[in-house]
Design a protein around this motif. Structure first.
Motif, mmCIF file in Angstrom:
data_model
loop_
_atom_site.group_PDB
_atom_site.id
_atom_site.type_symbol
_atom_site.label_atom_id
_atom_site.label_comp_id
_atom_site.label_asym_id
_atom_site.label_seq_id
_atom_site.Cartn_x
_atom_site.Cartn_y
_atom_site.Cartn_z
ATOM 1 N N MET A 1 0.836 -1.194 0.000
ATOM 2 C CA MET A 1 0.000 0.000 0.000
ATOM 3 C C MET A 1 0.876 1.251 0.000
ATOM 4 O O MET A 1 1.820 1.349 0.764
ATOM 5 C CB MET A 1 -0.891 -0.012 1.233
ATOM 6 C CG MET A 1 -1.806 1.149 1.312
ATOM 7 S SD MET A 1 -2.928 0.922 2.682
ATOM 8 C CE MET A 1 -3.612 2.521 2.744
ATOM 9 N N THR A 2 0.575 2.185 -0.844
ATOM 10 C CA THR A 2 1.357 3.405 -0.956
ATOM 11 C C THR A 2 0.764 4.477 -0.054
ATOM 12 O O THR A 2 -0.439 4.673 -0.011
ATOM 13 C CB THR A 2 1.372 3.891 -2.414
ATOM 14 O OG1 THR A 2 1.884 2.852 -3.226
ATOM 15 C CG2 THR A 2 2.226 5.105 -2.572
ATOM 16 N N SER A 3 1.631 5.182 0.653
ATOM 17 C CA SER A 3 1.177 6.207 1.582
ATOM 18 C C SER A 3 0.789 7.491 0.849
ATOM 19 O O SER A 3 1.103 7.688 -0.327
ATOM 20 C CB SER A 3 2.286 6.515 2.584
ATOM 21 O OG SER A 3 3.351 7.180 1.943
ATOM 22 N N ASP A 4 0.119 8.386 1.582
ATOM 23 C CA ASP A 4 -0.214 9.697 1.032
ATOM 24 C C ASP A 4 1.059 10.467 0.703
ATOM 25 O O ASP A 4 1.092 11.232 -0.256
ATOM 26 C CB ASP A 4 -1.054 10.495 2.028
ATOM 27 C CG ASP A 4 -2.454 9.940 2.195
ATOM 28 O OD1 ASP A 4 -2.919 9.200 1.307
ATOM 29 O OD2 ASP A 4 -3.087 10.241 3.221
ATOM 30 N N ALA A 5 2.111 10.278 1.520
ATOM 31 C CA ALA A 5 3.377 10.963 1.277
ATOM 32 C C ALA A 5 3.993 10.519 -0.048
ATOM 33 O O ALA A 5 4.525 11.327 -0.800
ATOM 34 C CB ALA A 5 4.340 10.709 2.430
ATOM 35 N N VAL B 1 12.820 18.915 -1.471
ATOM 36 C CA VAL B 1 11.929 18.147 -0.603
ATOM 37 C C VAL B 1 12.679 17.607 0.606
ATOM 38 O O VAL B 1 13.906 17.530 0.617
ATOM 39 C CB VAL B 1 11.299 16.938 -1.348
ATOM 40 C CG1 VAL B 1 10.380 17.392 -2.457
ATOM 41 C CG2 VAL B 1 12.363 15.994 -1.875
ATOM 42 N N VAL B 2 11.902 17.228 1.605
ATOM 43 C CA VAL B 2 12.418 16.408 2.694
ATOM 44 C C VAL B 2 11.535 15.163 2.723
ATOM 45 O O VAL B 2 10.311 15.257 2.633
ATOM 46 C CB VAL B 2 12.438 17.153 4.048
ATOM 47 C CG1 VAL B 2 11.050 17.574 4.497
ATOM 48 C CG2 VAL B 2 13.111 16.299 5.117
ATOM 49 N N ALA C 1 6.735 10.067 5.368
ATOM 50 C CA ALA C 1 6.352 11.478 5.327
ATOM 51 C C ALA C 1 7.185 12.168 4.256
ATOM 52 O O ALA C 1 8.328 11.777 4.004
ATOM 53 C CB ALA C 1 6.590 12.139 6.678
ATOM 54 N N ALA C 2 6.611 13.189 3.639
ATOM 55 C CA ALA C 2 7.333 13.957 2.629
ATOM 56 C C ALA C 2 6.641 15.294 2.452
ATOM 57 O O ALA C 2 5.426 15.400 2.619
ATOM 58 C CB ALA C 2 7.360 13.210 1.299
ATOM 59 N N LYS C 3 7.440 16.303 2.133
ATOM 60 C CA LYS C 3 6.867 17.605 1.823
ATOM 61 C C LYS C 3 7.883 18.442 1.062
ATOM 62 O O LYS C 3 9.096 18.269 1.213
ATOM 63 C CB LYS C 3 6.417 18.342 3.079
ATOM 64 C CG LYS C 3 7.535 18.754 4.007
ATOM 65 C CD LYS C 3 6.971 19.482 5.204
ATOM 66 C CE LYS C 3 8.097 19.926 6.136
ATOM 67 N NZ LYS C 3 7.592 20.659 7.282
#
Length: 79
Positions: free
Chosen positions: A1-5, A18-19, A61-63
């Motif tokens: 399953m792929t995350s929202d990040a 990005v981080v 997490a990513a943004k």
């Protein structure tokens, strides 16, 4: 399953700073740098230490982040 990040990363364009927090053996680590490649199974972040290839299932997490501040000039050494 792929995350929202991971979905967020897939929606970005290469060249964005990005981080990305992702799982490693024994915990988590972060990659801060320029998103250089966005593939089907993984992405690549160009950091100060080199390219980091991150599989999407490991991303937690990513943004996007602002550009790095300019480096300060070296201090003059006292004589």
């Amino acid at each position: 399953m792929t995350s929202d990040a991971a979905a967020l990363l897939r929606g970005l364009q290469p060249g964005v700073r990005v981080v990305v927090r992702y799982r490693i053996d024994g915990g988590f680590t972060d990659a801060l740098g320029t998103l250089t490649d966005i593939g089907k199974e993984e992405c690549t972040v160009s950091t100060r230490r080199g390219h980091v290839v991150i599989a999407y299932p490991l991303v937690t997490a990513a943004k996007p982040v602002p550009p790095a501040p300019p480096r300060r000039p070296a201090r003059a050494r006292p004589l």
